[in-house]
Write a protein that holds these residues in place. Structure first.
Motif, PDB file in Angstrom:
ATOM      1  N   ALA A  36       4.192   2.082  -0.429  1.00 19.26           N
ATOM      2  CA  ALA A  36       4.170   3.331  -1.195  1.00 19.26           C
ATOM      3  C   ALA A  36       5.581   3.761  -1.570  1.00 19.26           C
ATOM      4  O   ALA A  36       5.822   4.219  -2.694  1.00 19.26           O
ATOM      5  CB  ALA A  36       3.472   4.429  -0.402  1.00 19.26           C
ATOM      6  N   GLU A  37       6.521   3.601  -0.653  1.00 24.39           N
ATOM      7  CA  GLU A  37       7.914   3.961  -0.944  1.00 24.39           C
ATOM      8  C   GLU A  37       8.457   3.123  -2.086  1.00 24.39           C
ATOM      9  O   GLU A  37       9.104   3.639  -3.000  1.00 24.39           O
ATOM     10  CB  GLU A  37       8.785   3.784   0.301  1.00 24.39           C
ATOM     11  CG  GLU A  37       8.560   4.853   1.348  1.00 24.39           C
ATOM     12  CD  GLU A  37       9.288   4.561   2.653  1.00 24.39           C
ATOM     13  OE1 GLU A  37      10.036   3.555   2.737  1.00 24.39           O
ATOM     14  OE2 GLU A  37       9.090   5.342   3.604  1.00 24.39           O
ATOM     15  N   LEU A  39       6.743   1.611  -4.436  1.00 26.15           N
ATOM     16  CA  LEU A  39       6.034   2.003  -5.650  1.00 26.15           C
ATOM     17  C   LEU A  39       6.627   3.286  -6.227  1.00 26.15           C
ATOM     18  O   LEU A  39       6.931   3.365  -7.419  1.00 26.15           O
ATOM     19  CB  LEU A  39       4.545   2.189  -5.360  1.00 26.15           C
ATOM     20  CG  LEU A  39       3.653   2.552  -6.543  1.00 26.15           C
ATOM     21  CD1 LEU A  39       3.554   1.385  -7.509  1.00 26.15           C
ATOM     22  CD2 LEU A  39       2.266   2.932  -6.058  1.00 26.15           C
ATOM     23  N   HIS A  40       6.840   4.282  -5.392  1.00 31.61           N
ATOM     24  CA  HIS A  40       7.392   5.556  -5.863  1.00 31.61           C
ATOM     25  C   HIS A  40       8.827   5.403  -6.366  1.00 31.61           C
ATOM     26  O   HIS A  40       9.215   6.035  -7.348  1.00 31.61           O
ATOM     27  CB  HIS A  40       7.304   6.622  -4.769  1.00 31.61           C
ATOM     28  CG  HIS A  40       5.907   7.086  -4.549  1.00 31.61           C
ATOM     29  ND1 HIS A  40       5.229   7.892  -5.429  1.00 31.61           N
ATOM     30  CD2 HIS A  40       5.028   6.821  -3.553  1.00 31.61           C
ATOM     31  CE1 HIS A  40       4.016   8.121  -4.993  1.00 31.61           C
ATOM     32  NE2 HIS A  40       3.863   7.479  -3.852  1.00 31.61           N
ATOM     33  N   LYS A  41       9.591   4.568  -5.718  1.00 29.57           N
ATOM     34  CA  LYS A  41      10.972   4.330  -6.160  1.00 29.57           C
ATOM     35  C   LYS A  41      10.980   3.701  -7.552  1.00 29.57           C
ATOM     36  O   LYS A  41      11.749   4.104  -8.416  1.00 29.57           O
ATOM     37  CB  LYS A  41      11.696   3.426  -5.164  1.00 29.57           C
ATOM     38  CG  LYS A  41      13.146   3.223  -5.495  1.00 29.57           C
ATOM     39  CD  LYS A  41      13.848   2.401  -4.428  1.00 29.57           C
ATOM     40  CE  LYS A  41      15.308   2.222  -4.797  1.00 29.57           C
ATOM     41  NZ  LYS A  41      16.008   1.414  -3.806  1.00 29.57           N
ATOM     42  N   LEU A  43       8.663   3.987  -9.750  1.00 30.57           N
ATOM     43  CA  LEU A  43       8.160   4.988 -10.702  1.00 30.57           C
ATOM     44  C   LEU A  43       9.270   5.900 -11.218  1.00 30.57           C
ATOM     45  O   LEU A  43       9.120   6.517 -12.273  1.00 30.57           O
ATOM     46  CB  LEU A  43       7.048   5.828 -10.058  1.00 30.57           C
ATOM     47  CG  LEU A  43       5.686   5.170  -9.973  1.00 30.57           C
ATOM     48  CD1 LEU A  43       4.758   5.980  -9.085  1.00 30.57           C
ATOM     49  CD2 LEU A  43       5.087   4.986 -11.354  1.00 30.57           C
ATOM     50  N   ASP A  44      10.375   5.983 -10.490  1.00 29.43           N
ATOM     51  CA  ASP A  44      11.506   6.791 -10.947  1.00 29.43           C
ATOM     52  C   ASP A  44      12.160   6.196 -12.192  1.00 29.43           C
ATOM     53  O   ASP A  44      12.788   6.920 -12.959  1.00 29.43           O
ATOM     54  CB  ASP A  44      12.567   6.926  -9.842  1.00 29.43           C
ATOM     55  CG  ASP A  44      12.098   7.808  -8.701  1.00 29.43           C
ATOM     56  OD1 ASP A  44      11.153   8.604  -8.893  1.00 29.43           O
ATOM     57  OD2 ASP A  44      12.681   7.699  -7.612  1.00 29.43           O
ATOM     58  N   GLU A  83       4.882  -4.119  -7.684  1.00 29.89           N
ATOM     59  CA  GLU A  83       4.835  -3.000  -6.736  1.00 29.89           C
ATOM     60  C   GLU A  83       3.415  -2.473  -6.575  1.00 29.89           C
ATOM     61  O   GLU A  83       2.986  -2.138  -5.461  1.00 29.89           O
ATOM     62  CB  GLU A  83       5.770  -1.876  -7.174  1.00 29.89           C
ATOM     63  CG  GLU A  83       7.232  -2.210  -7.049  1.00 29.89           C
ATOM     64  CD  GLU A  83       7.759  -3.094  -8.182  1.00 29.89           C
ATOM     65  OE1 GLU A  83       8.881  -3.592  -8.049  1.00 29.89           O
ATOM     66  OE2 GLU A  83       7.050  -3.307  -9.188  1.00 29.89           O
ATOM     67  N   CYS A  84       2.686  -2.409  -7.661  1.00 29.62           N
ATOM     68  CA  CYS A  84       1.297  -1.933  -7.627  1.00 29.62           C
ATOM     69  C   CYS A  84       0.433  -2.891  -6.809  1.00 29.62           C
ATOM     70  O   CYS A  84      -0.376  -2.458  -5.978  1.00 29.62           O
ATOM     71  CB  CYS A  84       0.777  -1.808  -9.055  1.00 29.62           C
ATOM     72  SG  CYS A  84      -0.887  -1.135  -9.187  1.00 29.62           S
TER      73      CYS A  84
END
Length: 111
Positions: A36-37, A39-41, A43-44, A83-84
């Motif tokens: 999740a980390e 993926l969120h990174k 997404l930035d 990442e997904c």
């Protein structure tokens, strides 16, 4: 808070004599957290193909879900694909197209 919940769940498994299950549960939660980390990174800086219109990826009738080939094509070329896919492998989403695969009940399905 999530760490405490995972630890509590592991404690319950240990009390039932399921030590191996508890250790696997904790590893999975840590793996999910790392995925999740990442993926969120990402997404930035990147935008997934499903960002503007998530419907086809998650909002389809149960009896008319995408095939494995269709899911692959839906995600082909997405900058978030890796990442997904890693996130889905760790998190085991209940439903939807993730990383080019169709998930049902937390497992990727093949046609």
């Amino acid at each position: 808070k999530a760490h405490r919940k995972a630890a509590d769940r592991a404690d319950v498994l240990i009390e039932k004599g399921k030590v191996d299950n508890a250790l696997n549960y904790l590893r999975l939660n840590k793996r999910s957290e790392r995925a999740a980390e990442a993926l969120h990174k990402k997404l930035d800086t990147e935008k997934p193909r499903c960002a503007e219109n998530p419907g086809p990826w998650i909002d389809y009738p149960d009896d008319d879900r995408p095939t494995a080939r269709e899911a692959y094509l839906m995600c082909q070329g997405c900058p978030m694909l890796l990442e997904c896919a890693r996130f889905a492998t760790a998190y085991k989403p209940a439903v939807g197209v993730w990383g080019g695969e169709v998930y049902v009940d937390g497992r990727p399905v093949t046609d």
